[in-house]
Design a protein around this motif. Structure first.
Motif, PDB file in Angstrom:
ATOM      1  N   ALA A  96     -18.387  -1.123 -23.464  1.00 40.64           N
ATOM      2  CA  ALA A  96     -18.115  -2.114 -22.419  1.00 40.64           C
ATOM      3  C   ALA A  96     -18.331  -3.537 -22.932  1.00 40.64           C
ATOM      4  O   ALA A  96     -19.064  -3.773 -23.902  1.00 40.64           O
ATOM      5  N   SER A  97     -17.677  -4.473 -22.274  1.00 41.26           N
ATOM      6  CA  SER A  97     -17.895  -5.894 -22.530  1.00 41.26           C
ATOM      7  C   SER A  97     -18.929  -6.425 -21.534  1.00 41.26           C
ATOM      8  O   SER A  97     -19.087  -5.864 -20.439  1.00 41.26           O
ATOM      9  N   ILE A  99     -20.591  -8.371 -18.524  1.00 45.02           N
ATOM     10  CA  ILE A  99     -20.021  -8.774 -17.231  1.00 45.02           C
ATOM     11  C   ILE A  99     -19.682 -10.256 -17.267  1.00 45.02           C
ATOM     12  O   ILE A  99     -18.613 -10.672 -16.810  1.00 45.02           O
ATOM     13  N   THR A 120     -19.319   0.625 -13.719  1.00 49.65           N
ATOM     14  CA  THR A 120     -18.855  -0.688 -14.178  1.00 49.65           C
ATOM     15  C   THR A 120     -18.517  -0.662 -15.660  1.00 49.65           C
ATOM     16  O   THR A 120     -17.489  -1.200 -16.092  1.00 49.65           O
ATOM     17  N   GLN A 121     -19.376  -0.019 -16.454  1.00 44.41           N
ATOM     18  CA  GLN A 121     -19.127   0.055 -17.888  1.00 44.41           C
ATOM     19  C   GLN A 121     -17.919   0.938 -18.204  1.00 44.41           C
ATOM     20  O   GLN A 121     -17.177   0.670 -19.159  1.00 44.41           O
ATOM     21  N   SER A 124     -14.860  -1.230 -17.560  1.00 40.07           N
ATOM     22  CA  SER A 124     -14.741  -2.229 -18.623  1.00 40.07           C
ATOM     23  C   SER A 124     -14.226  -1.596 -19.911  1.00 40.07           C
ATOM     24  O   SER A 124     -13.331  -2.134 -20.584  1.00 40.07           O
ATOM     25  N   THR A 125     -14.769  -0.441 -20.255  1.00 40.50           N
ATOM     26  CA  THR A 125     -14.359   0.246 -21.488  1.00 40.50           C
ATOM     27  C   THR A 125     -12.908   0.690 -21.416  1.00 40.50           C
ATOM     28  O   THR A 125     -12.154   0.538 -22.402  1.00 40.50           O
ATOM     29  N   ASN A 127     -10.532  -0.635 -19.660  1.00 38.44           N
ATOM     30  CA  ASN A 127      -9.682  -1.831 -19.753  1.00 38.44           C
ATOM     31  C   ASN A 127      -9.518  -2.265 -21.206  1.00 38.44           C
ATOM     32  O   ASN A 127      -8.435  -2.701 -21.617  1.00 38.44           O
ATOM     33  N   LYS A 128     -10.574  -2.152 -22.002  1.00 39.42           N
ATOM     34  CA  LYS A 128     -10.470  -2.469 -23.433  1.00 39.42           C
ATOM     35  C   LYS A 128      -9.534  -1.494 -24.129  1.00 39.42           C
ATOM     36  O   LYS A 128      -8.726  -1.877 -24.986  1.00 39.42           O
TER      37      LYS A 128
END
Length: 207
Positions: A96-97, A99, A120-121, A124-125, A127-128
């Motif tokens: 993850a990036s 926040i 949330t992670q 995020s992951t 999306n990457k």
């Protein structure tokens, strides 16, 4: 003794021969006419058969990736098969990036709160991963295999938040934008690259 008849030669023989051929043609293609027609038909049939076979091969090779749903259909696939002519991409594990992307901190000093909970992670992951796939000409729908590593969440007594990971996953698969899903394995691990990370995901895409 009677002499045996000798073959006809000369102009009369030519007249008889031409007359026979003309008669043959006038009888609806019997004789010479039929001999010429049959090879033509056979040649056309061979061409038609070849075209049919090639069309069948084209159909077979156009479906190089086959996804197999579970019964009844579930969140993930039973499996997938990938043909030898497929283009494949093996993507390394992604984390993850933060926040707050504006923060410039040493990842080793960051905490779970800087990256968010498991859901949330996961978002995020993924999306990457989506962005990385696009860079190489793939989409999320091209993913055939996903491996998820989930670390224990301190907020859950050190146990992995499998439900939170699934909630994040559900935002990317079996949706209106991407009606497909993937073959997936998930594992709880003791730790990831840093104490702040709860999820790492690696994928294989094919098309």
């Amino acid at each position: 003794m009677r002499r045996s008849a000798s073959p006809r030669t000369g102009p009369m023989a030519d007249i008889i021969t031409r007359g026979s051929i003309s008669h043959s043609k006038s009888m609806g293609g019997i004789g010479v006419g039929r001999c010429r027609t049959r090879p033509l038909k056979e040649k056309m049939m061979r061409h038609l058969l070849t075209a049919t076979i090639l069309a069948g091969l084209a159909t077979a090779t156009s479906a190089q990736v086959v996804k197999y749903s579970t019964t009844p259909p579930g969140r993930i696939l039973q499996g997938a098969s990938v043909g030898s002519k497929s283009n494949m991409l093996f993507l390394s594990g992604q984390l993850a990036s933060p926040i707050d992307a504006s923060k410039s901190m040493n990842p080793a000093s960051m905490t779970v709160s800087d990256f968010g909970d498991t859901k949330t992670q996961t978002i995020s992951t993924l999306n990457k991963i989506k962005a990385a796939l696009m860079m190489h000409g793939f989409t999320m729908a091209d993913i055939v295999k996903m491996t998820v590593f989930v670390a224990g969440d301190p907020a859950h007594g050190g146990k992995m938040d499998f439900a939170g990971m699934n909630e994040g996953f559900a935002q990317f698969f079996s949706t209106a934008d991407n009606p497909t899903t993937v073959a997936r394995s998930a594992f709880q691990v003791a730790a990831l690259a840093g104490p702040a990370f709860l999820v790492e995901i690696e994928v294989i895409a094919a098309k």
